[in-house]
Design a protein around this motif. Sequence first.
Motif, mmCIF file in Angstrom:
data_model
loop_
_atom_site.group_PDB
_atom_site.id
_atom_site.type_symbol
_atom_site.label_atom_id
_atom_site.label_comp_id
_atom_site.label_asym_id
_atom_site.label_seq_id
_atom_site.Cartn_x
_atom_site.Cartn_y
_atom_site.Cartn_z
ATOM 1 N N SER A 72 0.814 -1.221 0.000
ATOM 2 C CA SER A 72 0.000 0.000 0.000
ATOM 3 C C SER A 72 0.848 1.273 0.000
ATOM 4 C CB SER A 72 -0.953 -0.004 1.200
ATOM 5 O OG SER A 72 -1.821 -1.109 1.125
ATOM 6 N N THR A 73 1.988 1.238 -0.668
ATOM 7 C CA THR A 73 2.818 2.434 -0.784
ATOM 8 C C THR A 73 2.834 2.989 -2.204
ATOM 9 O OG1 THR A 73 4.768 1.040 -1.119
ATOM 10 C CG2 THR A 73 4.364 1.832 1.114
ATOM 11 N N ASP A 74 2.630 2.150 -3.200
ATOM 12 C CA ASP A 74 2.653 2.581 -4.605
ATOM 13 C C ASP A 74 1.395 2.087 -5.316
ATOM 14 O OD1 ASP A 74 5.694 3.037 -4.268
ATOM 15 O OD2 ASP A 74 5.500 0.874 -4.106
ATOM 16 N N GLY A 75 0.274 2.079 -4.623
ATOM 17 C CA GLY A 75 -0.942 1.517 -5.193
ATOM 18 C C GLY A 75 -1.538 0.517 -4.215
ATOM 19 N N ASP A 76 -2.608 -0.111 -4.631
ATOM 20 C CA ASP A 76 -3.303 -1.044 -3.749
ATOM 21 C C ASP A 76 -2.513 -2.332 -3.557
ATOM 22 O OD1 ASP A 76 -5.411 0.715 -3.576
ATOM 23 O OD2 ASP A 76 -6.567 -0.236 -5.164
ATOM 24 N N GLY A 77 -2.744 -2.980 -2.408
ATOM 25 C CA GLY A 77 -2.229 -4.321 -2.177
ATOM 26 C C GLY A 77 -0.719 -4.417 -2.165
ATOM 27 N N VAL A 78 -0.241 -5.636 -2.405
ATOM 28 C CA VAL A 78 1.201 -5.893 -2.489
ATOM 29 C C VAL A 78 1.678 -5.529 -3.892
ATOM 30 C CG1 VAL A 78 2.995 -7.669 -2.434
ATOM 31 C CG2 VAL A 78 1.117 -7.721 -0.761
ATOM 32 N N THR A 79 2.710 -4.712 -3.957
ATOM 33 C CA THR A 79 3.232 -4.290 -5.253
ATOM 34 C C THR A 79 4.727 -4.549 -5.340
ATOM 35 O OG1 THR A 79 3.603 -2.018 -4.485
ATOM 36 C CG2 THR A 79 1.512 -2.467 -5.586
ATOM 37 N N THR A 80 5.189 -4.650 -6.567
ATOM 38 C CA THR A 80 6.615 -4.654 -6.878
ATOM 39 C C THR A 80 6.920 -3.371 -7.628
ATOM 40 O OG1 THR A 80 6.825 -7.063 -6.961
ATOM 41 C CG2 THR A 80 8.423 -5.783 -8.223
ATOM 42 N N LEU A 81 7.878 -2.615 -7.130
ATOM 43 C CA LEU A 81 8.280 -1.364 -7.769
ATOM 44 C C LEU A 81 9.420 -1.639 -8.738
ATOM 45 C CD1 LEU A 81 8.180 1.749 -8.002
ATOM 46 C CD2 LEU A 81 9.831 1.822 -6.115
ATOM 47 N N VAL A 82 9.214 -1.251 -9.987
ATOM 48 C CA VAL A 82 10.231 -1.385 -11.030
ATOM 49 C C VAL A 82 10.667 0.016 -11.430
ATOM 50 C CG1 VAL A 82 10.715 -2.187 -13.370
ATOM 51 C CG2 VAL A 82 9.246 -3.554 -11.858
ATOM 52 N N ALA A 83 11.936 0.346 -11.195
ATOM 53 C CA ALA A 83 12.439 1.697 -11.430
ATOM 54 C C ALA A 83 13.280 1.750 -12.695
ATOM 55 C CB ALA A 83 13.269 2.165 -10.230
ATOM 56 N N PHE A 84 12.843 2.566 -13.638
ATOM 57 C CA PHE A 84 13.541 2.734 -14.909
ATOM 58 C C PHE A 84 14.669 3.753 -14.794
ATOM 59 C CE2 PHE A 84 9.390 1.238 -16.403
ATOM 60 C CZ PHE A 84 9.747 0.353 -17.401
ATOM 61 N N HIS A 85 15.679 3.562 -15.615
ATOM 62 C CA HIS A 85 16.730 4.554 -15.781
ATOM 63 C C HIS A 85 16.243 5.623 -16.763
ATOM 64 C CE1 HIS A 85 20.464 6.238 -17.557
ATOM 65 N NE2 HIS A 85 20.891 6.148 -16.319
ATOM 66 N N GLY A 86 16.639 6.859 -16.504
ATOM 67 C CA GLY A 86 16.347 7.946 -17.426
ATOM 68 C C GLY A 86 15.212 8.833 -16.959
ATOM 69 N N CYS A 87 15.408 10.153 -17.070
ATOM 70 C CA CYS A 87 14.391 11.122 -16.656
ATOM 71 C C CYS A 87 14.613 12.420 -17.427
ATOM 72 C CB CYS A 87 14.497 11.372 -15.156
ATOM 73 S SG CYS A 87 13.222 12.492 -14.513
ATOM 74 N N PRO A 88 13.544 13.098 -17.857
ATOM 75 C CA PRO A 88 13.704 14.366 -18.566
ATOM 76 C C PRO A 88 13.954 15.544 -17.628
ATOM 77 C CG PRO A 88 11.383 13.831 -18.410
ATOM 78 C CD PRO A 88 12.134 12.656 -17.837
ATOM 79 N N LEU A 89 13.756 15.354 -16.316
ATOM 80 C CA LEU A 89 13.894 16.445 -15.359
ATOM 81 C C LEU A 89 15.264 16.418 -14.694
ATOM 82 C CD1 LEU A 89 10.406 16.249 -13.600
ATOM 83 C CD2 LEU A 89 11.035 17.384 -15.738
#
Length: 206
Positions: free
Chosen positions: A16-33
């Motif tokens: 319940s930190t990045d959406g409902d229920g149990v989640t897996t966070l996948v972090a991409f490389h690269g950002c325009p900011l």
Amino acid sequence: MKQRVKIIGIARHRLSTDGDGVTTLVAFHGCPLRCQYCLNPQSLADSGNFKEYTPQSLYDEVRIDEIYFIATNGGVTFGGGEPCLHADFIREFSELCGASWQLNLETSLNVPSVNIETLLPVVNTLIIDIKDMNPAIYNSYTGQSNDLVLDNLRLIADSGRQKDCIIRLPLIPDFNTETDRTASCSRLEALGFNNFDLFTYQIRRH
């Protein structure tokens, strides 16, 4: 040739930190900011401990937690960096996992509108980090214009998906005030957004 992307990290069993229920966070490389207080500087590094994935290889790795996703209405949250730079990758991933997984995005929305058009049909929740709606404040903090952000907010509003969005509105020391944030809320409410995450950046000063 199968598309491959750089992933800077995969975090399992988030509750319940990045959406409902149990989640897996996948972090991409690269950002325009280029935010003054970047929370994930490894997403900008030219070298580092990256691993490249195809949609299939990423699916094969994260499906180990499918039973948790289905039991808790959870799934995968794509963050970064900026996941919306990789819209076709996420769309292809969604075809592999199917509708039983929730797919969420943590995004700045500072990407071409065609990317958001690609993603809206396949994601469940958008967690949008606005920074500030004031163009001058936004530019001062991120080094970029927020024109694309505003275009994409209108696109989402026109699609009727406001209820699926969580808008993060931080107080950023030395950059905006509570008055600025109230003004941002008012502009967003005029577009039909009303689910706000209000918080203050905790800045370590040396």
